[in-house]
Design a protein around this motif. Structure first.
Motif, short mmCIF file in Angstrom:
data_model
loop_
_atom_site.label_atom_id
_atom_site.label_comp_id
_atom_site.label_asym_id
_atom_site.label_seq_id
_atom_site.Cartn_x
_atom_site.Cartn_y
_atom_site.Cartn_z
N UNK A 1 31.74 56.50 46.38
CA UNK A 1 30.88 55.82 45.41
C UNK A 1 31.08 54.30 45.46
N UNK A 2 31.05 53.79 46.69
CA UNK A 2 31.33 52.37 46.91
C UNK A 2 30.36 51.46 46.18
N UNK A 3 29.17 51.94 45.90
CA UNK A 3 28.19 51.11 45.19
C UNK A 3 28.68 50.71 43.80
N UNK A 4 29.60 51.48 43.22
CA UNK A 4 30.09 51.18 41.88
C UNK A 4 31.35 50.32 41.88
N UNK A 5 31.97 50.12 43.04
CA UNK A 5 33.25 49.41 43.08
C UNK A 5 33.14 47.98 42.56
N UNK A 6 32.05 47.23 42.86
CA UNK A 6 31.94 45.89 42.27
C UNK A 6 31.88 45.91 40.74
N UNK A 7 31.26 46.94 40.15
CA UNK A 7 31.24 47.05 38.69
C UNK A 7 32.64 47.22 38.14
N UNK A 8 33.42 48.04 38.83
CA UNK A 8 34.80 48.27 38.38
C UNK A 8 35.63 46.99 38.48
N UNK A 9 35.43 46.24 39.56
CA UNK A 9 36.19 45.00 39.71
C UNK A 9 35.79 43.98 38.64
N UNK A 10 34.51 43.88 38.35
CA UNK A 10 34.06 42.95 37.31
C UNK A 10 34.66 43.34 35.96
N UNK A 11 34.68 44.62 35.67
CA UNK A 11 35.24 45.09 34.41
C UNK A 11 36.74 44.85 34.35
N UNK A 12 37.42 45.13 35.45
CA UNK A 12 38.86 44.91 35.52
C UNK A 12 39.19 43.43 35.32
N UNK A 13 38.44 42.56 35.95
CA UNK A 13 38.69 41.13 35.82
C UNK A 13 38.48 40.66 34.38
N UNK A 14 37.55 41.28 33.67
CA UNK A 14 37.26 40.87 32.29
C UNK A 14 38.26 41.45 31.29
N UNK A 15 38.52 42.75 31.39
CA UNK A 15 39.35 43.42 30.40
C UNK A 15 40.83 43.50 30.79
#
Length: 268
Positions: free
Chosen positions: A202-216
């Motif tokens: 599900x590589x298409x979602x990995x940027x979303x996870x990184x953005x969320x990780x960087x924020x929270x």
């Protein structure tokens, strides 16, 4: 590393929404699949479509207190006495609350201030409160969180509904990220495979996870599945995070995969 799923649903009835295709899902089913996937424990959000799910959650936590904890729900349209929440969370394994506030009548309850009694009780007790909430209410939710700093909010599924996929899912995640400035708001990175435009990992979602990780940060982003609606295996939901995200390693990975949600809900 302890692996704790931040959101599953247990219930005993045969009925379920069409997007939850494993029905029913009893504690024995969950324990079997958790053991196969290497999942140590899970936070049970009792199914809102099963009137008996709260009672069943209490029984699951009583029988298996190291495997299941509960964020329970009740009908918010019914008037409650001031001490109702105190008694509700006194049940075995009932560590907090979780509500779905996406339908128009549910949104009005939040927007009109009708739930101030609930936030006040949760703040007084220092409770975690899980929410599936419409993004249009994030501004009001920010004000509520600021007024009640001892209440610990956690938002379902990166703020993305069960039927939404990329690219719209990415827009919803971006709308959620400003809430990260509030220290008493966290997010469940649950249900992520359902947002993907591709297959495992599900590589298409990995940027979303990184953005969320960087924020929270690692201490306020919690891995989870909402397993009964996943079309992939529970093990794939685990390894998507533990093996496929090169930037998530070491102590950060430990926080995301279980330590964070355990601390957030006070599961000792």
């Amino acid at each position: 590393m302890q692996i704790i799923d931040s959101q599953i649903h247990l219930w005993t009835g045969e009925q379920a929404p069409p997007h939850h295709w494993r029905a029913p899902f009893r504690m024995e089913d969950a324990l079997r699949d958790m053991d196969a996937a290497g999942v140590d424990s899970a936070v049970n959000c009792p199914a809102i479509w099963d009137a008996d799910a709260n009672a069943y959650a209490v029984e699951a936590a009583r029988q298996y207190p190291s495997r299941f904890a509960t964020l329970g729900w009740f009908d918010l349209s019914v008037p409650r006495p001031d001490d109702f929440v105190d008694g509700f969370v006194a049940q075995p394994g009932m560590l907090g609350l979780r509500f779905v506030l996406v339908m128009p009548d549910q949104q009005r309850l939040l927007a009109d201030g009708a739930l101030e009694w609930l936030w006040t009780a949760a703040d007084r007790l220092g409770l975690p409160v899980g929410l599936m909430v419409h993004p249009a209410l994030y501004a009001e939710l920010s004000r509520i969180a600021a007024r009640h700093p001892r209440m610990r909010l956690l938002i379902d599924h990166l703020g993305v509904g069960p039927f939404t996929k990329l690219p719209e899912a990415g827009e919803l995640v971006e709308a959620l990220l400003p809430l990260a400035r509030l220290p008493n708001v966290a997010v469940k990175a649950s249900g992520v495979p359902s947002m993907a435009s591709d297959d495992y990992p599900f590589a298409s979602t990995h940027p979303l996870l990184r953005r969320t990780f960087d924020a929270f940060g690692p201490e306020r982003m919690f891995w989870g599945t909402d397993y009964t609606r996943m079309r992939c295996s529970w093990r794939e939901c685990v390894t998507m995070f533990t093996e496929e995200l090169s930037w998530l390693q070491g102590e950060d990975l430990e926080w995301v995969m279980g330590r964070g949600v355990r601390e957030w809900i006070g599961w000792r």
